[in-house]
Design a protein around this motif. Structure first.
Motif, short mmCIF file in Angstrom:
data_model
loop_
_atom_site.label_atom_id
_atom_site.label_comp_id
_atom_site.label_asym_id
_atom_site.label_seq_id
_atom_site.Cartn_x
_atom_site.Cartn_y
_atom_site.Cartn_z
N LYS A 151 0.82 -1.21 0.00
CA LYS A 151 0.00 0.00 0.00
C LYS A 151 0.86 1.26 0.00
N GLU A 152 1.92 1.27 0.79
CA GLU A 152 2.79 2.44 0.87
C GLU A 152 3.56 2.65 -0.43
N LEU A 153 3.97 1.54 -1.05
CA LEU A 153 4.68 1.65 -2.34
C LEU A 153 3.76 2.22 -3.40
N MET A 154 2.53 1.72 -3.45
CA MET A 154 1.57 2.20 -4.44
C MET A 154 1.21 3.67 -4.22
N ALA A 155 1.26 4.10 -2.97
CA ALA A 155 0.91 5.50 -2.65
C ALA A 155 2.09 6.45 -2.87
N GLY A 156 3.22 5.93 -3.32
CA GLY A 156 4.39 6.76 -3.56
C GLY A 156 5.18 7.08 -2.31
N GLU A 157 4.92 6.34 -1.23
CA GLU A 157 5.56 6.63 0.06
C GLU A 157 6.82 5.81 0.30
N LYS A 158 7.08 4.81 -0.55
CA LYS A 158 8.27 4.00 -0.44
C LYS A 158 9.07 4.12 -1.74
N PRO A 159 10.40 4.07 -1.66
CA PRO A 159 11.21 4.20 -2.88
C PRO A 159 11.21 2.92 -3.71
N TRP A 160 11.10 3.07 -5.00
CA TRP A 160 11.11 1.94 -5.90
C TRP A 160 12.51 1.36 -6.10
N ASN A 161 13.54 2.12 -5.77
CA ASN A 161 14.90 1.59 -5.90
C ASN A 161 15.43 1.05 -4.58
N SER A 162 14.52 0.67 -3.70
CA SER A 162 14.90 0.11 -2.41
C SER A 162 15.27 -1.37 -2.56
N ASN A 163 15.93 -1.90 -1.55
CA ASN A 163 16.28 -3.32 -1.56
C ASN A 163 15.03 -4.20 -1.56
N GLU A 164 13.97 -3.72 -0.92
CA GLU A 164 12.73 -4.50 -0.87
C GLU A 164 12.16 -4.71 -2.28
N VAL A 165 12.13 -3.65 -3.09
CA VAL A 165 11.58 -3.77 -4.45
C VAL A 165 12.54 -4.57 -5.32
N LYS A 166 13.82 -4.36 -5.15
CA LYS A 166 14.79 -5.14 -5.94
C LYS A 166 14.65 -6.63 -5.66
N PHE A 221 11.24 -4.95 -18.15
CA PHE A 221 11.81 -6.02 -17.33
C PHE A 221 11.64 -7.37 -18.01
N ILE A 222 10.48 -7.61 -18.62
CA ILE A 222 10.25 -8.87 -19.32
C ILE A 222 11.23 -9.02 -20.49
N ARG A 223 11.50 -7.91 -21.17
CA ARG A 223 12.46 -7.94 -22.28
C ARG A 223 13.88 -8.13 -21.78
N ASN A 224 14.23 -7.42 -20.70
CA ASN A 224 15.60 -7.44 -20.18
C ASN A 224 15.55 -7.49 -18.66
N PRO A 225 15.53 -8.70 -18.09
CA PRO A 225 15.42 -8.83 -16.63
C PRO A 225 16.73 -8.69 -15.88
N ASN A 226 17.79 -8.34 -16.57
CA ASN A 226 19.13 -8.38 -15.95
C ASN A 226 19.63 -7.05 -15.43
N ASP A 227 18.84 -5.98 -15.57
CA ASP A 227 19.29 -4.67 -15.07
C ASP A 227 18.27 -4.15 -14.06
N VAL A 228 18.14 -4.85 -12.96
CA VAL A 228 17.17 -4.47 -11.93
C VAL A 228 17.53 -3.13 -11.31
N ASP A 229 18.82 -2.88 -11.10
CA ASP A 229 19.24 -1.59 -10.52
C ASP A 229 18.82 -0.43 -11.41
N GLY A 230 19.10 -0.54 -12.70
CA GLY A 230 18.73 0.53 -13.63
C GLY A 230 17.23 0.70 -13.75
#
Length: 432
Positions: free
Chosen positions: A225-240, A408-417
């Motif tokens: 819920k917090e991620l969807m609301a823009g309250e958590k960073p998408w480049n966090s370890n949790e999302v990675k 990501f489906i096309r290129n799943p190998n650059d999660v950081d980018g």
């Protein structure tokens, strides 16, 4: 959530729609403009015919809408049907250009977002008539941030992993309960010559279901819920960690997914070419009524972290809203009052038994085994999420997440980018 087809009734031209091209965008906007011309207006009481904008464009739900509307005893209803994805992607233009009196949409954040912008009408008085038939949870999903109601629920449908019972019995497969079990089963299916996991994402949104379930199982409901609301960073370890887990199982997915619709993926399950499919219960629309549909079953998306478990279910709610200034407000509210009855839901579900009625008094005696199991899954859930593109801002879902997940489906190998790009775009949309 249905595939691109052709524009339907109500005087809208029949034009084949391509996927995510400039031509498609032009056609979608043009079609919505034509659709809008049938509705919207001066906000007066009006009278006579009511226009209903419908994004139920596939054959089964389109017939169900028509059958449901036949039971309305008020004035005439003109149903204007448009391809689901075009409607969804051009909703802002539609709402600002004079929409139909009543139109189909989604509960939760997707509704609240437009309510806050004043683009949909307050129907709290309708809820004073129909409210006794819905649970508090359904009312909450129909309520804006201002405490007013803007949405009438029709049905909900859980997302899970679907499979054919006969194929699994033949092969000796059993539903996995953990991610390790899922990987082991997928490996076995590959050796048996199957696509382990059916997959089609040409429409952009189906992959969101896989992302959501991985995120819910790895990080939990509150983080989602917090991620969807823009309250958590998408480049966090949790999302990675979510993308890393997806990357591990991506080789088990049906290849060339970006060139395949969800219906085509479902048909590969129907034809026993694929072993299972992460999708909503509406997948049953692709299974002919009778033995094939009766052969469809599902299991909940497996556990990844025992501390989090697997008791969160994605169960989007579809229903109806009213234009902010309908041409026929009285007629619109009368129609919405009818659509908020068990009678209306029963009429719809008789033609499309691939969903679960939102009304407390919907007739469950005729539910098939899949509907009964789906209702049990949702009623036993600790928490219920809507869906990625319904739990976040619509502009973020369409302009950022659809292309990002497809990349990501096309290129799943650059999660950081990938996650950095999503976070940068999120900040420009959400601010901060």
């Amino acid at each position: 959530m249905m595939s691109p087809r052709t524009f339907g009734a109500g005087g809208v031209s029949a034009i084949n729609v391509g996927r995510r091209t400039l031509l498609k965008g032009m056609l979608g906007a043009g079609a919505l403009a034509g659709l809008s011309a049938c509705g919207g207006g001066d906000g007066g009481g009006g009278g006579g015919e009511v226009t209903l904008g419908s994004n139920w464009s596939d054959e089964v739900p389109k017939k169900a809408i028509a059958d449901m509307v036949k039971g309305f005893s008020g004035g005439g209803v003109k149903v204007n049907t448009i391809d689901h994805n075009s409607f969804q992607e051009n909703i802002n233009n539609y709402l600002q250009g004079g929409p139909d009196d009543v139109f189909g949409w989604f509960a939760g954040y997707r509704m609240q977002f437009f309510a806050e912008q004043g683009l949909i009408g307050d129907i709290s008085d309708v809820w004073s008539d129909i409210g006794g038939g819905f649970s508090d949870a359904m009312k909450q999903q129909s309520t804006g941030a201002d405490g007013k109601q803007y949405f009438v629920p029709l049905y909900y449908y859980p997302w899970a992993i679907f499979y054919r019972k006969s194929l699994w019995q033949e092969k000796g497969y059993t539903p996995p309960t953990t991610m390790d079990d899922l990987v082991a089963l997928s490996t076995k299916m590959k050796t048996d010559g199957l696509n382990p996991i059916a997959f089609g994402d040409s429409d952009g949104w189906p992959a969101m279901g896989t992302f959501d379930y991985l995120n819910l199982r790895i990080n939990g409901y509150d983080f989602h819920k917090e991620l969807m609301a823009g309250e958590k960073p998408w480049n966090s370890n949790e999302v990675k960690a979510v993308f890393d887990a997806w990357r591990e199982i991506l080789p088990f997915h049906q290849p060339d997914a970006l060139g395949r619709t969800w219906q085509e993926a479902a048909q590969s399950l129907l034809n026993k070419e694929s072993g299972m499919y992460t999708i909503g219960m509406f997948a049953g629309q692709q299974f002919p009524e009778g033995p094939d549909r009766d052969d469809l079953d599902f299991f909940t998306f497996p556990e990844i972290d025992p501390a989090i478990g697997a008791d969160v279910v994605e169960a989007p709610i579809d229903g109806f809203m009213m234009a902010a200034r309908p041409r026929n407000e009285d007629g619109a509210k009368e129609l919405l009052s009818y659509l908020g009855t068990a009678k209306a839901e029963d009429a719809y579900l008789k033609s499309d038994p691939n969903n679960i009625g939102a009304h407390d008094d919907a007739d469950k005696t005729g539910y098939n085994a899949l509907q009964q199991k789906g209702e049990q899954l949702v009623s036993g859930a600790k928490s219920i999420s809507q869906f990625l593109d319904r739990d976040t801002r619509p502009d973020f879902a369409s302009t950022v997440m659809i292309p990002s997940l497809q990349e990501f489906i096309r290129n799943p190998n650059d999660v950081d980018g990938l996650t950095k790009s999503i976070e940068d775009q999120k900040k420009s949309i959400f601010g901060g």
